[in-house]
Design a protein around this motif. Structure first.
Motif, PDB file in Angstrom:
ATOM      1  N   LEU A   9       0.852  -1.185   0.000  1.00 49.63           N
ATOM      2  CA  LEU A   9       0.000   0.000   0.000  1.00 49.63           C
ATOM      3  C   LEU A   9       0.889   1.238   0.000  1.00 49.63           C
ATOM      4  CD1 LEU A   9      -2.750   1.456   0.365  1.00 49.63           C
ATOM      5  CD2 LEU A   9      -2.428   1.156   2.843  1.00 49.63           C
ATOM      6  N   VAL A  10       0.619   2.153  -0.904  1.00 46.31           N
ATOM      7  CA  VAL A  10       1.414   3.375  -1.004  1.00 46.31           C
ATOM      8  C   VAL A  10       0.485   4.540  -1.307  1.00 46.31           C
ATOM      9  CG1 VAL A  10       1.909   3.030  -3.460  1.00 46.31           C
ATOM     10  CG2 VAL A  10       3.476   4.396  -2.068  1.00 46.31           C
ATOM     11  N   GLN A  11       0.843   5.710  -0.844  1.00 47.35           N
ATOM     12  CA  GLN A  11       0.041   6.902  -1.107  1.00 47.35           C
ATOM     13  C   GLN A  11       0.273   7.404  -2.532  1.00 47.35           C
ATOM     14  OE1 GLN A  11       0.971   9.783   1.937  1.00 47.35           O
ATOM     15  NE2 GLN A  11      -0.495   8.868   3.369  1.00 47.35           N
ATOM     16  N   PRO A  12      -0.704   8.093  -3.083  1.00 51.89           N
ATOM     17  CA  PRO A  12      -0.496   8.698  -4.415  1.00 51.89           C
ATOM     18  C   PRO A  12       0.754   9.565  -4.422  1.00 51.89           C
ATOM     19  CG  PRO A  12      -2.797   8.824  -3.801  1.00 51.89           C
ATOM     20  CD  PRO A  12      -2.069   8.304  -2.583  1.00 51.89           C
ATOM     21  N   GLY A  13       1.519   9.441  -5.485  1.00 54.58           N
ATOM     22  CA  GLY A  13       2.779  10.159  -5.587  1.00 54.58           C
ATOM     23  C   GLY A  13       3.971   9.397  -5.052  1.00 54.58           C
ATOM     24  N   GLY A  14       3.708   8.296  -4.375  1.00 53.39           N
ATOM     25  CA  GLY A  14       4.774   7.499  -3.792  1.00 53.39           C
ATOM     26  C   GLY A  14       5.435   6.559  -4.789  1.00 53.39           C
ATOM     27  N   SER A  15       6.357   5.755  -4.275  1.00 59.35           N
ATOM     28  CA  SER A  15       7.131   4.836  -5.116  1.00 59.35           C
ATOM     29  C   SER A  15       7.152   3.438  -4.517  1.00 59.35           C
ATOM     30  CB  SER A  15       8.575   5.329  -5.244  1.00 59.35           C
ATOM     31  OG  SER A  15       8.640   6.589  -5.870  1.00 59.35           O
ATOM     32  N   LEU A  16       7.296   2.477  -5.380  1.00 58.61           N
ATOM     33  CA  LEU A  16       7.508   1.087  -4.994  1.00 58.61           C
ATOM     34  C   LEU A  16       8.459   0.463  -5.998  1.00 58.61           C
ATOM     35  CD1 LEU A  16       3.962  -0.382  -4.144  1.00 58.61           C
ATOM     36  CD2 LEU A  16       5.849  -0.047  -2.533  1.00 58.61           C
ATOM     37  N   ARG A  17       9.215  -0.526  -5.544  1.00 59.18           N
ATOM     38  CA  ARG A  17      10.023  -1.304  -6.473  1.00 59.18           C
ATOM     39  C   ARG A  17       9.617  -2.773  -6.363  1.00 59.18           C
ATOM     40  NH1 ARG A  17      16.520  -2.460  -7.130  1.00 59.18           N
ATOM     41  NH2 ARG A  17      16.166  -3.745  -5.273  1.00 59.18           N
ATOM     42  N   LEU A  18       9.138  -3.309  -7.450  1.00 57.38           N
ATOM     43  CA  LEU A  18       8.792  -4.722  -7.504  1.00 57.38           C
ATOM     44  C   LEU A  18      10.004  -5.523  -7.963  1.00 57.38           C
ATOM     45  CD1 LEU A  18       5.285  -4.579  -9.224  1.00 57.38           C
ATOM     46  CD2 LEU A  18       5.869  -4.294  -6.809  1.00 57.38           C
TER      47      LEU A  18
END
Length: 129
Positions: free
Chosen positions: A11-20
């Protein structure tokens, strides 16, 4: 056993980042082009990005161009999808997939899901405040 295992969703906020991340086992990604796909509830699966077996040639869906980056570390037998500036519409289950070079019909990458030989189990990405 030949398999792909994704991780890194959440779960991440709009504008955030994730790396799969997507780790391959039982085969070497050196000879496989790779792709990331996603499927949101009630929607068709769509291609997000793909890369050639070397990782040098990439392609992106228009909806993620400039925000997502696909990469491939053949030494680690791992594929990545860096996702920045995430939007609520990016919410979906994300899947990695691999296709052998000899199954590409002369292409070096493909955004066509039906060409892919192996699929991961998926990882959920939710973008919400």
């Amino acid at each position: 056993q030949l398999q792909l295992v994704e991780s890194g969703g959440g779960l991440v906020q709009p504008g955030g980042s994730l790396r799969l991340s997507c780790v391959a086992s039982g085969f070497s990604l050196d000879f496989y082009a790779i792709g990331w796909f996603r499927q949101a509830p009630g929607k068709e699966r769509e291609a997000v990005s793909c890369a050639s077996s070397s990782g040098d040639n990439t392609n992106y869906a228009d909806s993620v161009k400039g925000r997502f980056t696909i990469s491939k570390d053949n030494a680690k037998n791992t594929v990545y999808l860096q996702m920045n500036s995430l939007k609520p519409e990016d919410t979906a289950v994300y899947y990695c997939a691999a296709v052998a070079n000899w199954n590409l019909g002369g292409q070096i990458w493909t955004m066509s899901a039906d060409k892919y030989d192996y699929w991961g189990q998926g990882t959920q990405v939710t973008v919400a405040s």
